[in-house]
Structures are given as C-alpha cells and as structure tokens.
Write an enzyme that holds these catalytic residues in place. Structure first.
Site, PDB file in Angstrom:
ATOM      1  N   CYS A 167       0.832  -1.199   0.000  1.00  0.00           N
ATOM      2  CA  CYS A 167       0.000   0.000   0.000  1.00  0.00           C
ATOM      3  C   CYS A 167       0.871   1.255   0.000  1.00  0.00           C
ATOM      4  O   CYS A 167       0.489   2.293  -0.534  1.00  0.00           O
ATOM      5  CB  CYS A 167      -0.956   0.007   1.194  1.00  0.00           C
ATOM      6  SG  CYS A 167      -0.164  -0.342   2.774  1.00  0.00           S
ATOM      7  N   HIS A 582      -0.961   7.540   7.031  1.00  0.00           N
ATOM      8  CA  HIS A 582      -0.641   6.250   7.656  1.00  0.00           C
ATOM      9  C   HIS A 582      -1.626   6.013   8.791  1.00  0.00           C
ATOM     10  O   HIS A 582      -1.879   6.901   9.606  1.00  0.00           O
ATOM     11  CB  HIS A 582       0.786   6.257   8.201  1.00  0.00           C
ATOM     12  CG  HIS A 582       1.141   5.022   8.994  1.00  0.00           C
ATOM     13  ND1 HIS A 582       0.925   4.921  10.358  1.00  0.00           N
ATOM     14  CD2 HIS A 582       1.677   3.838   8.614  1.00  0.00           C
ATOM     15  CE1 HIS A 582       1.336   3.730  10.774  1.00  0.00           C
ATOM     16  NE2 HIS A 582       1.791   3.064   9.744  1.00  0.00           N
ATOM     17  N   HIS A 590      -1.313   0.840   7.601  1.00  0.00           N
ATOM     18  CA  HIS A 590      -1.798   0.889   6.218  1.00  0.00           C
ATOM     19  C   HIS A 590      -1.629   2.310   5.696  1.00  0.00           C
ATOM     20  O   HIS A 590      -1.760   3.281   6.434  1.00  0.00           O
ATOM     21  CB  HIS A 590      -3.273   0.487   6.162  1.00  0.00           C
ATOM     22  CG  HIS A 590      -3.856   0.565   4.795  1.00  0.00           C
ATOM     23  ND1 HIS A 590      -3.414  -0.231   3.758  1.00  0.00           N
ATOM     24  CD2 HIS A 590      -4.829   1.366   4.268  1.00  0.00           C
ATOM     25  CE1 HIS A 590      -4.108   0.059   2.658  1.00  0.00           C
ATOM     26  NE2 HIS A 590      -4.962   1.029   2.953  1.00  0.00           N
TER      27      HIS A 590
END
Length: 1036
Positions: A167, A582, A590
């Site tokens: 990601c 974040h 993620h």
C-alpha cells in the site's frame, strides 16, 4: 574524501537514532574512534549524557558533495530517539550488528543499508503475494470472477492492486502519477541509444529496467479499461535489485527517497548522453530539489553554507500546525547570537534560496521511546493549509521576517501575561477547587438576597422516620441557641440521636416554607442594601475586566495570525497536491493518499484498488491526527504559479486537449492496447458463458412439467414457490388457506355457482391478508412470512399483481382433490387464460415474486445465523449473517418494508466478529504454533475480508468503533516481548488488518439453506425472536 565518509557516518547515525544535534553525533563518533557500533550503543543508552542546551553547539549540516538528504529541524528531545526499525529484545546489539553487516555489504556490493531495507519489504511483499496464491484454506471473499466488476468506469482514475504489503508503493506512485509534469517525464522517457552497451554498473542494471516497468505502469494508469492494475512487475524489479531475508513493511519516506534517487540516476544517464558540451540538466533534480542557506555561529565564529535538499523533514511533537513546525526547523540554537559580534553561544538559521516546483515535507511521526524500549507513533493533531505561503522562509525576505519574528515574540510574551491575568479571574480561590470570580460574586449576592430564617437548618423540619415498627426517631436539637420551641416534642427511643434524612419518593416532601438554599440569619435592610450594591458593582467590574482581557487576547491572536498576510508576504504560494496518510502503530499500518484533482477542483482518495471522491473535511479527519490512529506523514505541495506542473497537453496541429490513449507515445499505446484486448476477450468469454447458461435455463424452463395427481395445466413462468408439486409444503400451505376460504364462501354465498363462490373466496382471502398486513404484529411475528400477498400489500404492489397472485392461488392444481374445489380451480384457471398480455406486465409480476423469494431467503439466512450464534458457533454463524445483511440491504434499498431490521442484523454480525477476534487473539497469545496459526487463519480468512463491510458505511458508528477495537487489540501486541517467529507473523498480518480499503470483493458461493416449510419458518422465526434478550424493531 575523509570528510565525505565522516558526513556519511553522521547521516547514518542521525537516521538510526533520530538525534539531529551534530555536536552530539560528532562527539559519539569521536569517542568511538569511528566505530559505528560503539557510537550507536553510546547514543541509545538510557543514561547517555547529552550536553545541556546552553552548551550545545551547531554547525553547517552538510558540505559540498555530501548526501543531499539532510535532517534539518529543531534539536531532538534527548529522551526520545527517532527510530523506524523493529523493536528487538537487545536494541543496541541489533542495531550495531545491522550496521556492521550493512557496512560489510556496502563494501562488497556498493549497496547501502537503506537500499537493503527497501529490498526486504519488496521480497516480503512478493512472497506474501505468492503465498496467498498457494493457500489451501477457502477465502470468504475473493476477486470477483465477473470482469464487469473489474471494469473501469468512464473517466474514473485507475487504482493499484495491493500485491502484499505494498500500500506504501501505491500511495507514493499515485501521488507522483497525478503530478502531470512528472507523468509526462516518465511516459516520454526513452532509454539511452547505446542501451545495448549497458548496463555498465549495478545502478544502471537496476534503474533502466525499473524505468521501463514504471512507464508501462503509468501507461496502464492512463489508458487501461480495468478498474485497477497490477504493479507486480515494477515491484519485482525493485525486489530483484537487492537481496535480503528480512520481512518488515517499508517506511514510505525511505522508499520515496530511493525512488527519486533511482529516477534521478536514470534521467542522468539520458542527460549525459544528450549533453552538448554543457553541464547536463536532470529533470528530476529540477523538479524535486531546492536549496537553502544555513547562516550560523559556531563557538563565536560566523559561517554560511548553501545546501541542497529534497524531502524536507519536520518534527511534529510539540507543534500545532505546519508553520510552527517550519519555524522550529528554520531556527536552531540562540537566534540572538547570530546578530551579536561577541558571543560564545551557537545557533543557525535556514533560509530558502531556491524552492523546488514540488516541495515535499516529511512529518516525523515515529519516535523511539527509550523509557519503554520500543518505537511509538505520535498521534498528535497537526493542522496544515491547502495553500501554504512560504515568503517568510525565503532568504530575500530575511530582514523583514526577523522584524516580524521579534514582533511576534514580543506579542506572545504580552499574550502570556494577559492569559495569566485572565486565568486568575476564571479560576478564583486559594483551595484545590476554584471557580470563576464572577460566579463567586453572584453566589454571594444570591446568598445575601435569600429570605432569612430564624431557626437552625435542622430544627424546622417536621418529619418522622420510623426505625422499626411504630417507633419514631426524633430530630437532633440544635446546639445553637434557639429562639422558639422545637418543632417536635416526641421523646427519642434511641440513646444516639440521628437527624432525619429526606428520601425522595419514600417520605413526605420538604415543607414548602423551608428555603432551598442557605440564607443569612441576621441582616438589616441597610446592611443588605450596602452589600447588594457592592456585590453588583464588583461583579460588573469583574465582568468588564474579564471581557477586556478576552478581547485583548483575541486581538493579539488575530494580529499574530495576520502578521504575514500583507501583500509582500503572499507572493510564494504553494498548493497542497497530495497527502500521504498512515493508519496504525509504529511497527505496522496501512497507507493511502488524498490527491487533489486540480481540473475538477476536488479531492480524491486513492486506497489501493479503490479510488473515490472525497472532501477536505474527510481529509482533515484522517490526516490532521488526534482522531483514531490515522495521520499524515508526508505532504506534497506544488508551486501554484508554475502552471506547467498541472497543465494538460494539447495537439499541436488541432489544438485539442490530449486525453486517454492520445497522451501516450506509440510504444506505450500499443502496450496498453494489447492489455485492453486481453481484458475485452475476458469480457467476451464471460458474456458467452452467461449466454450459454441462459440458453440452458430457457430450454429447461420450456420443458413441459408433469403435474402430480392432476391433469390441470400449470402456468408457465409461475414463481418457483408456486410451481412446487403437491408434496411441497408451500403448495400445501396455500391449499389449506384456499380450502378455508372456499368453505367460508360456500357458507356465506347464496349463489352456489363456481364463479360466484370463487369471487367470494378471493374476496374473503384478500380481506384476511389485508388485515394481517395492516395489523401491528408482536415483535416475534412477521406476517410477511405467512403469505406473499401480505408482503405485496405492505410494499404497495400494483393491484394487477395482487389480483393475479390470488387467481394463481386458487388455480393451483392441488385443489383438484374434490369436485367442489376442482370446479373453482378450473374457473380460476379460465380467468387466468382470459387475461390478455397487455393487461398485466408479466416481467413486473415475475420481479415481485422473485423479490419475495429473495425476502424469504434473507429471512432464512438471518434465522440460521441467529440460531448458530446462540449455539456459540460463531464461525458458521458469521457467513449466514453476512449474507443476511447484504441481501437485506439490497431489499431495503427498494423500500422501507421490503426487508428486516437492519440494526438487528448489524448487531449480531458485529458481535460475531468481535467474539471471533477475541478467540483468535487468545489463540495467538497461547504461543503454541498450531494455535497461533489457527488464530491467524480466523483473522485472515474470516475477519479481515469482512472489515470493508463494516467500514463502507461511515454513518454506522458502532461498526467503526468495533473495527477500531479489533485493530487496537492486535496493535497492543506491538510493544510486548514475544518470540521472533511470533513477531514476524504479527508484522506480516497487521498491515492486512489495518488496511482501510472499503472495496468489497465478490462473494464466494453462499452457504446452503435448509429446506423449511412455511409453518416451520414462521415457528422458528418466532422462537428465535422470543429467545433474544432485547426486543428489536419489527423492521417494517
């Protein structure tokens, strides 16, 4: 050369420890005789002696030829060290060994430790992606086999598939891709003409293949017909460039650093090839790198040094907005010493001399807490503007900025004095409890003005409180001198006298003449008049003083806010282009990005394969911090005056704007066309498969049915639950209701002709069903389950649909068991045949009956799910409840009364997930390999795939809180000591759990439903609803 190696070591020490004080780093390197292991051990020791602030000295942070990635900013807190690596049992030993290994690797291969760190996550990402393909356990969700679900909507941006902990890759790449000038540079990049002679070294071996794959990836993002594309090939190139066995999620700032490095190297090769005697210009340097002047004093000696910078690091802790961070980063040490001739103190200022068109700020939100011995994330709120004016930080404005800084400093000192004075008014008193002075005066005024009484507060109460039987307790006589007789002469039966306590609802009311508040015993009119006058005057004075202080404080705040708003200080505007976010903790999380669409003037959220419209309000909530565990870690601003950065391309001949495939060079256009052809072929194969299935179903549906025990024709296309043969319950159920209606009609109808009886029977049946539909049923009953027509009436189905449904009921071949019913059945069948095609829309008729069938199936999913939940079979119950919720949501989207209570299903679905999460966490805590794996299987295959269902609707606050609770449970393990294999599994699993994507993947085959008769369904539904502890809404 020696200086360059020293600076490299200093940069390594700064990155590892987070300490920005150059003197401290130099001293550690000097004391360790250049041994990095000893230097890191010294700096990370809990009791390390760090020079006091007044003794610390500063000097220029870089020399010509040094690494341009410097750390500028305020001095780091000596108790908190910035460290983004893993938290190991013996931190110092691990870091030292890592440095020793990285130095040896660098000497052998020329690859830095930073590059090796990126390799580790890339290998982990690819390994995870491959491992997921080999899993034998069935997934609850999977990519939809239907290519239409993966088809790009018109003009919608293309997403990037997460191929395993990537990601961070998606967030950075999408931010750069949506920078149009950067996109043009990448798409139009052509490898050097002498590429066949390359690679000459390891960097070129890495950079040129990566540039090729990046071009392909950008081309797909431009012209693909897919909703999202797979970046695995680009990631593979990065992974193959380095070798490592570690597996941690990559820190995005490091990845961005190296990505720009690789791109710069690739463009440098091309620039050197094309240069014509002049120094080659590198477009990556021109786009992303700027310069600043460091002006300072070191031990009384002045210095100036120009330095280059790329991403500009900023400390977050202790600051409320971006300007405060920048102010602190631009000034170090004693500012006054910069302007004095004879000073032994040290300090420095940074002034931008040349700003890059794209300015990126790194927000340092990860620190190593020495007291706790682990890295932590800073969740503090930090605000930043959509347009940032940088005039105050420019070298050309340094004189006026210094004047304004001095003025702000003076105003803040004055502001502090005013706030302290205001606090004395707002928190008045000398004890632990303090109150606003204006309220204290008001209370005193109310006390003085209260009606005076002449008795003790315990004397004038006429109340009896029997202690046992008829015995009463006397109130305590006042120890103060009384002016009248006691209100009670009843002798006490207890040697210890107790006062009567008033108990609401159990004793008599307080006498109405007793004052509700204390009041003065003795006060004359003159005394009261003087006291009221003083208190009124004092309160007015205090109110005026408080208001004046508050207004003065507001004026000073406003003056400070507008200090840099004059025209000369708003000439360098930078507009926010992207925010990289974040969510999670220091060790895992993620990443996603908010990117501004400069042409549509709106924010977009890029979350792996999901690309959705967003708002500034949503960006604020997720990016500022202080809300949940999400916050911005990287801000990308672009020069608002440099129009070329976001300017679209136009055809030189026609003047029309280039869009889609027209933007691509010929080689990339062909590449995308080939990929689109493959996708179109996939769609064609899907369509052919569906057409084949439809043809087979049509042939089956046209096959004549042989009715059981009847020669009556069966209406083609009847709903499935009406088409069942006589042995099925549903037909029996309708048969029983029809017979009852016919019997009642025969009793009431004088004319006994079959048609008249049928008309009366239909009328009676409709009246019965209408009453059920209108009746307010108890919560354990849902009459819609009893009959389709109840469902139709409640949902306002067309009259023609209801009439035909009733005729179908009485035309059913199950009524052929005796002559009386058979005659009525034939009349009903004849009526059906007389209905002309234009009198009723059969497609609409079929839709209503299919929807009712869908409603019954949803009920059965709910029923089975609740029964399994009560048996504590949570894994089995979850899938039924998920299907119940999804199907029910689809029903409710068509009408209020078409489904069940959404809150009810949502509650049990949520409880199921929470209980499974607790069970999985308990298995993980056991430490047993088999149980740990079982716990992670539960999380990966049941819980993680279901989280998007809870996050997709942001209005469902309980679902969002539940997701946060589940995530926090697993994030709490980050700071705990555990075996290395558990730490590795946790680090691998957490990014999946923290993935905020709301992209809902397709269902696998739904769970099988049992065959319930209508009677059983109604009965079981009532039983399960009665057994629930709470009473839900009936959902209708």
């Amino acid at each position: 050369m020696r200086l360059k190696h020293q600076q490299t070591f200093l940069n390594q020490l700064r990155e590892i420890t987070g300490i920005n004080d150059i003197q401290v780093l130099q001293q550690a390197l000097k004391d360790s005789n250049g041994n990095l292991e000893l230097a890191v051990a010294f700096l990370t020791a809990k009791n390390a002696k760090v020079p006091q602030q007044e003794e610390a000295t500063y000097y220029q942070t870089a020399l010509p030829g040094n690494d341009r990635y410097i750390s500028v900013g305020s001095q780091a807190d000596t108790n908190v060290i910035d460290l983004t690596g893993d938290d190991k049992d013996d931190l110092q030993r691990a870091i030292a060994l890592s440095l020793e290994e990285s130095n040896r690797a660098f000497r052998e291969t020329g690859i830095t430790d930073e590059e090796q760190a990126i390799s580790r996550v890339l290998e982990a990402s690819i390994a995870e992606n491959k491992a997921s393909l080999k899993r034998t356990h069935p997934e609850v969700w999977s990519d939809s086999p239907n290519p239409y679900d993966r088809k790009r909507l018109e003009n919608c941006p293309v997403g990037l598939k997460n191929v395993g902990n990537t990601c961070w890759f998606s967030a950075v790449i999408q931010s750069l891709f949506n920078l149009l000038e950067f996109r043009r540079l990448v798409l139009n990049y052509s490898p050097p003409a002498n590429a066949q002679d390359l690679p000459r070294n390891q960097k070129e071996h890495r950079n040129l293949p990566f540039m090729r794959e990046l071009r392909y990836l950008f081309a797909l993002l431009v012209g693909s017909k897919r909703k999202y594309v797979d970046p695995s090939r680009a990631v593979e190139i990065l992974k193959d460039a380095f070798k490592s066995n570690d597996s941690q999620q990559q820190d995005v700032s490091e990845f961005t650093h190296k990505l720009l490095d690789w791109l710069e190297d690739a463009f440098q090769i091309k620039a050197e090839e094309e240069r014509d005697g002049e120094k080659p210009k590198n477009p990556m340097v021109e786009l992303f790198y700027g310069r600043f002047l460091a002006v300072g004093v070191l031990e009384g000696k002045k210095f100036e040094n120009t330095e280059m910078f790329g991403q500009y690091p900023l400390q977050v802790n202790g600051f409320k907005d971006l300007h405060e961070c920048l102010e602190a980063a631009m000034i170090e040490g004693e500012i006054e010493s910069l302007h004095s001739e004879n000073s032994a103190k040290s300090g420095q200022e940074h002034w931008f001399t040349e700003l890059p068109p794209v300015l990126t700020f790194e927000l340092s939100r990860f620190e190593f807490n020495q007291a706790l011995g682990r890295p932590e994330k800073i969740h503090n709120k930090l605000e930043f503007p959509s347009v940032l004016y940088l005039d105050r930080y420019m070298h050309k404005n340094r004189e006026i900025t210094r004047i304004k800084r001095d003025e702000i400093k003076r105003l803040k000192e004055y502001l502090t004095v005013l706030q302290q004075r205001l606090e004395r008014y707002l928190s008045y008193g000398s004890g632990p409890k303090r109150f606003p002075l204006v309220d204290v005066l008001q209370y005193a005024l109310e006390f003085a003005s209260s009606k005076p009484v002449c008795t003790s507060p315990v004397d004038d109460i006429d109340a009896s409180a029997p202690s046992s039987g008829t015995i009463t307790t006397q109130t305590i006589p006042s120890t103060t001198e009384q002016q009248g007789p006691s209100s009670s002469d009843i002798p006490s039966t207890s040697p210890i006298q107790r006062s009567v306590i008033h108990k609401p609802f159990t004793q008599s009311r307080i006498p109405p003449d007793l004052p509700m508040h204390p009041a003065p015993r003795h006060i004359t009119e003159e005394e009261l008049s003087v006291l009221e006058g003083c208190l009124h005057r004092w309160r007015t004075e205090v109110e005026n003083d408080t208001r004046d202080l508050q207004e003065s404080i507001s004026r000073i705040h406003r003056t400070i806010e507008l200090m840099y708003s004059d025209k000369s200080m708003v000439q360098v505007p930078y507009r926010l282009h992207a925010v990289l976010v974040h969510e999670g903790q220091a060790n895992a999380g993620h990443y996603w990005a908010y990117i501004y669409d400069h042409h549509q003037r709106r924010w977009m959220k890029y979350n792996d394969i999901s690309v959705t419209k967003s708002t500034w309000e949503e960006l604020e909530r997720d990016s500022f911090g202080g809300y949940r565990n999400a916050s911005a870690y990287c801000l990308m601003y672009i020069n608002d005056k440099e129009q070329y950065l976001m300017q679209e391309e136009f055809n030189k001949e026609t003047g029309q704007m280039l869009v889609g495939m027209d933007m691509l060079p010929p080689d990339l256009r062909e590449y995308v066309k080939e990929d689109n052809k493959r996708f179109e072929k996939e769609i064609e194969e899907w369509d052919a498969e569906l057409a084949q299935k439809a043809l087979q179903e049509k042939i089956i549906s046209q096959t004549p049915r042989v009715p059981a025990a009847s020669t009556a024709p069966v209406q083609a296309g009847d709903p499935e639950y009406l088409e069942q043969p006589s042995r099925t319950d549903l037909s029996k159920h309708l048969k029983e209701e029809s017979v009852q209606a016919i019997t009642k009609a025969l009793a009431e109808q004088e004319e006994r002709s079959p048609e008249a009886v049928m008309q009366m029977a239909i009328k009676l049946e409709y009246a019965r069903l209408l009453k059920m539909a209108q009746e307010d049923a108890p919560h354990e009953h849902d009459y819609r389950l009893n009959h389709a027509i109840v469902y139709f009436i409640q949902n306002q189905a067309p009259k023609k649909i209801i009439e035909r449904s009733l005729l179908e009921q009485f035309a059913d071949h199950n009524l052929s068991f005796d002559d009386r019913c058979r005659n009525i059945m034939k009349v009903a069948q004849a009526k059906l045949e007389m209905i002309k095609p234009d009198e009723i829309n059969m497609e609409e008729y079929e839709r209503w009956h299919q929807e009712y069938k869908h409603f019954r199936e949803t009920t059965m999913y709910l029923l089975v799910g609740l029964e399994l939940f009560q048996k504590k079979s949570y894994m089995e119950a979850l899938l039924y409840l998920i299907y119940a919720y999804q199907n029910n949501k689809e029903l409710l989207s068509k009408g209020q009364y078409r489904g069940h209570d959404e809150d009810l299903i949502s509650h049990y679905r949520r409880e199921c997930l929470l209980k499974l999460n607790e069970h999985a966490a308990a298995l993980f805590e056991s430490g047993d390999d088999q149980e740990v794996n079982n716990g992670l299987i539960i999380m990966n295959e049941l819980i993680v795939p279901c989280l998007p269902l809870l996050l997709v609707d942001e209005m469902e606050e309980k679902d969002i809180i539940a997701v946060e609770d589940m995530r926090n449970r697993w994030c709490s393990y980050l700071g705990q000591e555990m075996e290395p294999n558990l730490q590795e599994k946790l680090t691998d699993f957490l990014p999946k759990l923290l993935d905020c994507s709301t992209e809902i993947k397709g269902f696998n085959d739904p769970p099988k439903l049992p065959s319930y008769s209508t009677h059983e369904l109604v009965e079981r539904y009532a039983r399960i609803m009665l057994s629930r502890s709470r009473t839900p809404a009936d959902g209708r």
